[in-house]
Design a protein around this motif. Structure first.
Motif, PDB file in Angstrom:
ATOM      1  N   MET A   1      38.256  49.960  86.079  1.00  0.00           N
ATOM      2  CA  MET A   1      39.419  50.792  86.388  1.00  0.00           C
ATOM      3  C   MET A   1      39.983  50.407  87.744  1.00  0.00           C
ATOM      4  SD  MET A   1      38.488  54.680  85.224  1.00  0.00           S
ATOM      5  CE  MET A   1      38.102  55.102  83.534  1.00  0.00           C
ATOM      6  N   PRO A   2      40.792  49.378  87.819  1.00  0.00           N
ATOM      7  CA  PRO A   2      41.362  48.977  89.105  1.00  0.00           C
ATOM      8  C   PRO A   2      42.254  50.071  89.662  1.00  0.00           C
ATOM      9  CG  PRO A   2      42.416  47.831  87.277  1.00  0.00           C
ATOM     10  CD  PRO A   2      41.248  48.529  86.703  1.00  0.00           C
ATOM     11  N   GLY A   3      42.088  50.370  90.936  1.00  0.00           N
ATOM     12  CA  GLY A   3      42.901  51.383  91.591  1.00  0.00           C
ATOM     13  C   GLY A   3      42.530  52.801  91.229  1.00  0.00           C
ATOM     14  N   ALA A   4      41.391  53.000  90.534  1.00  0.00           N
ATOM     15  CA  ALA A   4      40.999  54.337  90.094  1.00  0.00           C
ATOM     16  C   ALA A   4      40.460  55.157  91.260  1.00  0.00           C
ATOM     17  CB  ALA A   4      39.939  54.233  89.000  1.00  0.00           C
ATOM     18  N   ALA A   5      40.545  56.485  91.113  1.00  0.00           N
ATOM     19  CA  ALA A   5      39.929  57.375  92.089  1.00  0.00           C
ATOM     20  C   ALA A   5      38.421  57.372  91.880  1.00  0.00           C
ATOM     21  CB  ALA A   5      40.486  58.787  91.908  1.00  0.00           C
ATOM     22  N   PHE A   6      37.666  57.531  92.954  1.00  0.00           N
ATOM     23  CA  PHE A   6      36.206  57.538  92.795  1.00  0.00           C
ATOM     24  C   PHE A   6      35.574  58.478  93.807  1.00  0.00           C
ATOM     25  CE2 PHE A   6      36.814  54.287  96.026  1.00  0.00           C
ATOM     26  CZ  PHE A   6      35.761  54.506  96.902  1.00  0.00           C
ATOM     27  N   GLU A   7      34.328  58.852  93.506  1.00  0.00           N
ATOM     28  CA  GLU A   7      33.529  59.707  94.386  1.00  0.00           C
ATOM     29  C   GLU A   7      32.071  59.335  94.182  1.00  0.00           C
ATOM     30  OE1 GLU A   7      32.954  62.393  97.251  1.00  0.00           O
ATOM     31  OE2 GLU A   7      34.793  62.886  96.155  1.00  0.00           O
ATOM     32  N   ASP A   8      31.313  59.236  95.287  1.00  0.00           N
ATOM     33  CA  ASP A   8      29.882  58.977  95.215  1.00  0.00           C
ATOM     34  C   ASP A   8      29.135  60.306  95.200  1.00  0.00           C
ATOM     35  OD1 ASP A   8      30.498  56.315  95.326  1.00  0.00           O
ATOM     36  OD2 ASP A   8      30.032  56.092  97.459  1.00  0.00           O
ATOM     37  N   VAL A   9      28.229  60.455  94.217  1.00  0.00           N
ATOM     38  CA  VAL A   9      27.471  61.701  94.103  1.00  0.00           C
ATOM     39  C   VAL A   9      25.980  61.400  94.143  1.00  0.00           C
ATOM     40  CG1 VAL A   9      29.284  62.860  92.781  1.00  0.00           C
ATOM     41  CG2 VAL A   9      27.460  61.636  91.566  1.00  0.00           C
ATOM     42  N   ARG A  10      25.224  62.396  94.564  1.00  0.00           N
ATOM     43  CA  ARG A  10      23.772  62.277  94.693  1.00  0.00           C
ATOM     44  C   ARG A  10      23.112  63.288  93.762  1.00  0.00           C
ATOM     45  NH1 ARG A  10      19.458  64.329  97.841  1.00  0.00           N
ATOM     46  NH2 ARG A  10      18.034  62.744  98.660  1.00  0.00           N
ATOM     47  N   ILE A  11      22.070  62.844  93.058  1.00  0.00           N
ATOM     48  CA  ILE A  11      21.319  63.715  92.150  1.00  0.00           C
ATOM     49  C   ILE A  11      19.843  63.577  92.489  1.00  0.00           C
ATOM     50  CG2 ILE A  11      21.028  64.439  89.758  1.00  0.00           C
ATOM     51  CD1 ILE A  11      23.271  62.481  89.032  1.00  0.00           C
ATOM     52  N   GLU A  12      19.155  64.698  92.582  1.00  0.00           N
ATOM     53  CA  GLU A  12      17.740  64.688  92.941  1.00  0.00           C
ATOM     54  C   GLU A  12      16.958  65.584  91.998  1.00  0.00           C
ATOM     55  OE1 GLU A  12      14.872  65.977  96.723  1.00  0.00           O
ATOM     56  OE2 GLU A  12      16.995  65.503  97.039  1.00  0.00           O
ATOM     57  N   GLY A  13      15.772  65.150  91.613  1.00  0.00           N
ATOM     58  CA  GLY A  13      14.910  65.946  90.745  1.00  0.00           C
ATOM     59  C   GLY A  13      14.095  65.057  89.833  1.00  0.00           C
ATOM     60  N   HIS A  14      13.513  65.647  88.806  1.00  0.00           N
ATOM     61  CA  HIS A  14      12.780  64.876  87.793  1.00  0.00           C
ATOM     62  C   HIS A  14      13.807  64.402  86.773  1.00  0.00           C
ATOM     63  CE1 HIS A  14       8.980  65.945  89.591  1.00  0.00           C
ATOM     64  NE2 HIS A  14       9.322  67.226  89.547  1.00  0.00           N
ATOM     65  N   LEU A  15      14.541  63.376  87.148  1.00  0.00           N
ATOM     66  CA  LEU A  15      15.764  62.995  86.450  1.00  0.00           C
ATOM     67  C   LEU A  15      15.523  62.374  85.076  1.00  0.00           C
ATOM     68  CD1 LEU A  15      17.723  61.411  89.459  1.00  0.00           C
ATOM     69  CD2 LEU A  15      17.657  63.793  88.697  1.00  0.00           C
ATOM     70  N   ILE A  16      14.401  61.717  84.901  1.00  0.00           N
ATOM     71  CA  ILE A  16      14.184  60.977  83.654  1.00  0.00           C
ATOM     72  C   ILE A  16      13.600  61.881  82.580  1.00  0.00           C
ATOM     73  CG2 ILE A  16      12.979  59.043  82.596  1.00  0.00           C
ATOM     74  CD1 ILE A  16      13.063  57.653  85.315  1.00  0.00           C
ATOM     75  N   ASP A  17      12.442  62.500  82.856  1.00  0.00           N
ATOM     76  CA  ASP A  17      11.788  63.271  81.806  1.00  0.00           C
ATOM     77  C   ASP A  17      12.490  64.586  81.514  1.00  0.00           C
ATOM     78  OD1 ASP A  17      11.062  64.138  84.283  1.00  0.00           O
ATOM     79  OD2 ASP A  17       8.942  64.425  83.843  1.00  0.00           O
ATOM     80  N   SER A  18      13.326  65.086  82.439  1.00  0.00           N
ATOM     81  CA  SER A  18      14.096  66.286  82.148  1.00  0.00           C
ATOM     82  C   SER A  18      15.450  65.958  81.521  1.00  0.00           C
ATOM     83  CB  SER A  18      14.313  67.111  83.423  1.00  0.00           C
ATOM     84  OG  SER A  18      13.127  67.788  83.785  1.00  0.00           O
ATOM     85  N   GLY A  19      15.755  64.667  81.393  1.00  0.00           N
ATOM     86  CA  GLY A  19      16.991  64.263  80.742  1.00  0.00           C
ATOM     87  C   GLY A  19      18.236  64.460  81.567  1.00  0.00           C
ATOM     88  N   ILE A  20      18.076  64.722  82.854  1.00  0.00           N
ATOM     89  CA  ILE A  20      19.241  65.013  83.698  1.00  0.00           C
ATOM     90  C   ILE A  20      20.106  63.776  83.884  1.00  0.00           C
ATOM     91  CG2 ILE A  20      19.962  65.699  86.023  1.00  0.00           C
ATOM     92  CD1 ILE A  20      17.493  67.479  86.151  1.00  0.00           C
ATOM     93  N   MET A  21      19.468  62.635  84.107  1.00  0.00           N
ATOM     94  CA  MET A  21      20.231  61.403  84.362  1.00  0.00           C
ATOM     95  C   MET A  21      21.092  61.034  83.157  1.00  0.00           C
ATOM     96  SD  MET A  21      20.507  59.475  87.002  1.00  0.00           S
ATOM     97  CE  MET A  21      21.199  57.880  87.471  1.00  0.00           C
ATOM     98  N   SER A  22      20.511  61.047  81.973  1.00  0.00           N
ATOM     99  CA  SER A  22      21.276  60.691  80.783  1.00  0.00           C
ATOM    100  C   SER A  22      22.364  61.720  80.508  1.00  0.00           C
ATOM    101  CB  SER A  22      20.348  60.568  79.575  1.00  0.00           C
ATOM    102  OG  SER A  22      19.667  61.781  79.330  1.00  0.00           O
ATOM    103  N   GLU A  23      22.100  62.964  80.825  1.00  0.00           N
ATOM    104  CA  GLU A  23      23.098  64.015  80.628  1.00  0.00           C
ATOM    105  C   GLU A  23      24.307  63.777  81.510  1.00  0.00           C
ATOM    106  OE1 GLU A  23      22.817  68.335  82.204  1.00  0.00           O
ATOM    107  OE2 GLU A  23      22.031  68.415  80.151  1.00  0.00           O
ATOM    108  N   VAL A  24      24.082  63.417  82.767  1.00  0.00           N
ATOM    109  CA  VAL A  24      25.191  63.142  83.692  1.00  0.00           C
ATOM    110  C   VAL A  24      26.008  61.947  83.204  1.00  0.00           C
ATOM    111  CG1 VAL A  24      25.753  62.350  86.018  1.00  0.00           C
ATOM    112  CG2 VAL A  24      24.088  64.184  85.698  1.00  0.00           C
ATOM    113  N   MET A  25      25.324  60.883  82.839  1.00  0.00           N
ATOM    114  CA  MET A  25      26.028  59.681  82.388  1.00  0.00           C
ATOM    115  C   MET A  25      26.834  59.956  81.113  1.00  0.00           C
ATOM    116  SD  MET A  25      23.057  56.823  83.047  1.00  0.00           S
ATOM    117  CE  MET A  25      22.595  56.318  84.714  1.00  0.00           C
ATOM    118  N   ASP A  26      26.254  60.689  80.180  1.00  0.00           N
ATOM    119  CA  ASP A  26      26.958  61.008  78.932  1.00  0.00           C
ATOM    120  C   ASP A  26      28.217  61.814  79.196  1.00  0.00           C
ATOM    121  OD1 ASP A  26      25.050  59.683  77.499  1.00  0.00           O
ATOM    122  OD2 ASP A  26      23.952  61.484  76.871  1.00  0.00           O
ATOM    123  N   ARG A  27      28.130  62.766  80.121  1.00  0.00           N
ATOM    124  CA  ARG A  27      29.301  63.593  80.419  1.00  0.00           C
ATOM    125  C   ARG A  27      30.417  62.772  81.049  1.00  0.00           C
ATOM    126  NH1 ARG A  27      27.396  69.516  82.765  1.00  0.00           N
ATOM    127  NH2 ARG A  27      26.222  70.189  80.911  1.00  0.00           N
TER     128      ARG A  27
END
Length: 407
Positions: free
Chosen positions: A1-27
């Protein structure tokens, strides 16, 4: 996405086994955005948390804002967070435009560069901030003109509820709704949960529908009350009315509980029961006067266990203890919801959904109903800890009481 708006976000926790990481990416993908993983530090041991930094891109600032608001509920926070934005309520009972609508998960807001925990976790409320900087959730009906409320999604940090690291609650289930699991194992796990909740000093809420009386299970629920496994009972006019009807006439909806045979004139019994209690002044006074000598409501009164009966438009009578103002009923229920460690929802869809909306995500919730649609609707609250059990509520309560009596 050339010229797209962006924001860096931070996520902390048990990201893999709680499915949080995949949930964020899917959304992000589902909403039309893109992501780039800038860093991902995976915890080295079972107890270590993981930390990820993701760059979120979107075609416009508006779409980016929508994506950020959606992944916020999964714990994503901008790497350079700003303070929460505040606005005054324009009048009593009205939130300011763009108010932040809460989830049932623990939430912080950023005020003056510091994170502040929002008190009284509950979904679908607003966040009021007082002059000292403290924050709490407030229902719409309690809004007062001039009070400051959080608007937008800036300066908000949500803590998603994660599965326990040592043992998933209700391990015997691979799905949220169970109709084909061994009932003895189901009951044993619910009993274990209730024991753990009581040992932790947390309340157990029982949300009860009239089917508990119709099926003859009120006596088994009364046993749970006597054992100390019910801290408060939520229900409506019907469950109390039919329990008192059974105590006075031996019927529920005019049907004899002893043999299931309808009685002549039995359709009047519930009205006569209500009239009798109204003549006494209250359920407690009917017990004290010796009019009611057995049953669930009798046991609640005798053990000093509180109950909240919320009225509806279809109520006969109602009983004098029924709170006919729904806002007053909500407020009374909220006084118990925040300390609840567990909630048993027993064959009552409307009261169960209402209670579920008031409970924090950390409250383990068990819904028991013979109708799978009711159980599914409760499980669809979006919290993994809501477990549905499709079975007859009478048999369930009988087995549960017997299991807990073994202690």
């Amino acid at each position: 996405m050339p010229g797209a708006a962006f924001e860096d976000v931070r996520i902390e926790g048990h990201l893999i086994d709680s499915g949080i990481m995949s949930e964020v990416m899917d959304r992000i993908i589902a909403l039309g955005g893109e992501f780039e993983t800038l860093s991902f530090d995976v915890g080295r041991t079972n107890d270590d948390v993981s930390v990820a930094v993701i760059r979120v891109r979107a075609e416009s600032p508006e779409l980016l804002g929508e994506i950020l608001s959606q992944i916020q509920d999964s714990g994503a926070v901008p790497c350079e967070p700003s303070d929460a934005k505040l606005a005054s309520a324009p009048m009593n009972g009205v939130f300011p435009d763009g108010f932040y609508s809460t989830t049932n998960m623990e939430t912080d807001i950023r005020i003056g560069g510091s994170w502040v925990r929002v008190a009284n976790t509950e979904m679908d409320l607003g966040v009021r901030v007082d002059p000292a900087g403290a924050a709490e959730t407030v229902p719409m009906a309690d809004v007062r003109e001039g009070d400051l409320y959080v608007v937008g999604h800036a300066g908000i940090r949500v803590h998603p509820h994660e599965r326990p690291r040592d043992r998933q609650a209700f391990e015997f289930m691979s799905s949220a709704v169970s109709s084909e699991k061994p009932k003895a194992q189901v009951v044993a796990e619910v009993a274990r949960m209730l024991r753990d909740t009581r040992a932790a000093g947390r309340d157990v809420i029982a949300v009860v529908g009239p089917a508990v009386v119709h099926t003859g299970a009120a006596q088994h629920l009364a046993r749970l009350v006597e054992l100390g496994y019910v801290s408060v009972l939520f229900g409506g006019n019907a469950v109390a009315t039919h329990d008192i009807e059974s105590a006075l006439y031996g019927t529920s909806l005019g049907v004899r509980l002893a043999d299931g045979v309808p009685t002549h004139g039995g359709h009047e019994h519930h009205l006569r029961a209500i009239n009798t209690v109204r003549g006494c002044g209250s359920i407690a006074q009917a017990v004290e006067q010796g009019v009611i000598t057995k049953g669930l409501m009798y046991t609640l009164v005798k053990t000093g266990t509180p109950f909240v009966l919320a009225g509806s438009i279809r109520d006969d009578g109602p009983l004098p203890d029924v709170i006919t103002d729904v806002i007053d009923a909500q407020n009374e229920m909220r006084t118990y919801a925040q300390n609840a460690g567990a909630c048993l929802m027993l064959s009552t869809m409307l009261h169960s959904i209402a209670t579920g909306n008031m409970l924090p995500a950390s409250t383990t919730t068990v819904c028991v109903d013979i109708n799978p649609a009711v159980v599914t609707k409760l499980s669809d609250r979006g919290s993994w800890q809501t477990v549905g059990i499709v079975t007859d509520v009478g048999l369930f309560l009988e087995y549960l009481a017997a299991e807990l009596e073994r202690d």
